[in-house]
Design an enzyme around this catalytic site. Sequence first.
Site, PDB file in Angstrom:
ATOM      1  CG  ASP A   7      -1.657   1.224   1.454  1.00 29.45           C
ATOM      2  OD1 ASP A   7      -2.344   1.641   0.509  1.00 29.45           O
ATOM      3  OD2 ASP A   7      -1.584   1.813   2.560  1.00 29.45           O
ATOM      4  CG  LEU A   8       1.629   5.697  -1.933  1.00 30.67           C
ATOM      5  CD1 LEU A   8       3.106   5.476  -2.182  1.00 30.67           C
ATOM      6  CD2 LEU A   8       1.006   6.480  -3.098  1.00 30.67           C
ATOM      7  CG  ASP A   9      -1.752   7.467   0.531  1.00 30.28           C
ATOM      8  OD1 ASP A   9      -0.917   8.360   0.289  1.00 30.28           O
ATOM      9  OD2 ASP A   9      -2.692   7.183  -0.232  1.00 30.28           O
ATOM     10  CB  THR A  15       0.407  10.770   1.784  1.00 32.87           C
ATOM     11  OG1 THR A  15       0.289   9.362   1.714  1.00 32.87           O
ATOM     12  CG2 THR A  15       1.489  11.266   0.858  1.00 32.87           C
ATOM     13  CE  LYS A  43      -4.290   6.655   8.946  1.00 30.91           C
ATOM     14  NZ  LYS A  43      -3.452   6.263  10.091  1.00 30.91           N
ATOM     15  CB  SER A 112      -2.153   2.810  -3.675  1.00 31.45           C
ATOM     16  OG  SER A 112      -2.722   4.051  -3.309  1.00 31.45           O
ATOM     17  CB  ALA A 113      -7.611   3.415  -2.653  1.00 29.10           C
ATOM     18  CE  LYS A 143      -5.852  -0.848  -0.809  1.00 34.01           C
ATOM     19  NZ  LYS A 143      -4.651  -0.180  -0.279  1.00 34.01           N
ATOM     20  CD  GLU A 167      -3.506  -1.683   3.074  1.00 32.79           C
ATOM     21  OE1 GLU A 167      -3.537  -0.841   3.972  1.00 32.79           O
ATOM     22  OE2 GLU A 167      -3.885  -1.434   1.933  1.00 32.79           O
ATOM     23  CG  ASP A 168      -1.574   2.601   6.470  1.00 32.21           C
ATOM     24  OD1 ASP A 168      -1.951   2.200   5.343  1.00 32.21           O
ATOM     25  OD2 ASP A 168      -1.838   3.731   6.907  1.00 32.21           O
TER      26      ASP A 168
HETATM   27  C1  G6P Z   1      -5.427   5.845  -0.038  1.00 30.03           C
HETATM   28  C2  G6P Z   1      -5.559   6.578   1.270  1.00 30.03           C
HETATM   29  C3  G6P Z   1      -6.940   7.159   1.416  1.00 30.03           C
HETATM   30  C4  G6P Z   1      -7.290   7.971   0.193  1.00 30.03           C
HETATM   31  C5  G6P Z   1      -7.242   7.099  -1.047  1.00 30.03           C
HETATM   32  C6  G6P Z   1      -7.595   7.840  -2.322  1.00 30.03           C
HETATM   33  O1  G6P Z   1      -6.022   4.617   0.059  1.00 30.03           O
HETATM   34  O2  G6P Z   1      -5.294   5.723   2.350  1.00 30.03           O
HETATM   35  O3  G6P Z   1      -6.987   7.954   2.573  1.00 30.03           O
HETATM   36  O4  G6P Z   1      -8.575   8.546   0.313  1.00 30.03           O
HETATM   37  O5  G6P Z   1      -5.940   6.562  -1.155  1.00 30.03           O
HETATM   38  O6  G6P Z   1      -6.582   8.773  -2.575  1.00 30.03           O
HETATM   39  P1  G6P Z   1      -6.632   9.880  -3.678  1.00 30.03           P
HETATM   40  O7  G6P Z   1      -5.218  10.387  -3.708  1.00 30.03           O
HETATM   41  O8  G6P Z   1      -7.045   9.251  -4.967  1.00 30.03           O
HETATM   42  O9  G6P Z   1      -7.629  10.896  -3.235  1.00 30.03           O
HETATM   43 MG    MG Z   2      -2.568   3.176   3.618  1.00 31.66          MG
END
Ligand code: G6P
Ligand code: MG
Length: 214
Positions: A7-9, A15, A43, A112-113, A143, A167-168
């Site tokens: 996962d990224l964030d 972020t 998240k 990542s979403a 997710k 994943e966090d």
């Molecule tokens: C990640 C983060 C979420 C965020 C989503 C969409 O999964 O954990 O908090 O809302 O990405 O991100 P975006 O950059 O497309 O708004």
């Molecule tokens: Mg995350």
Amino acid sequence: MKACIFDLDGVLVDTAKYHFIAWQRLANNLQVDFTEHDNEQLKGLSRDASLDYILKKGKISASSSEKEVWKEQKNNWYLELVNTMQENEVLPNCKELLSDLKSNGIKIGLGSASKNAALILTRVNIKHYFDVIIDGTVTSISKPNPEVFLLGAKVLDLQPNECIVFEDAINGVIAAKAGGFKTIGIGEKEVLTEADLVFPDLSSLNFEMLNRIV
Ligand code: G6P
Ligand code: MG
């Protein structure tokens, strides 16, 4: 272990704090209270699902055009913050771990979403490590649905049980487990109860120990 899907964030970059600032600004503009607890629930959720959460909390019904305006507003505030990110904003041991995995022949994926994932990977200069990037521009279900990770495994031509997901977010851990992936939670054990293993961050992880424990 043939691949690691991150996962990224909140796993590779911090972020989550920028999402929090931007969502809180939008929520407060809409007269909705927005706390750290609310941020935790968001998240891993898509932008659409996150806005729906805030609207539901504020008992606000909105047209789809209003929703588009608010999502764009939030994203513009988020991007203002993201565009100030420096290369050193990767979380501790991120580059070392990616490089160690890669030199040991492990494939590396992003799950990542976020629709801003490619931009962020470029800003912190880690995009070149990834064999596959699955993000919010190619997924259709948020997710805790496992779609994002299953797509990653499919592109890598691997079975879920050959991949570890990092994943966090509780929604992300549930997604990975539902997809049949070995799942390492990054954060607090008390929050990420469904994960196979939980570490506070990436700092103690390397190829040798991951290979041993999974
Ligand atoms: C990640 C983060 C979420 C965020 C989503 C969409 O999964 O954990 O908090 O809302 O990405 O991100 P975006 O950059 O497309 O708004
Ligand atoms: Mg995350």
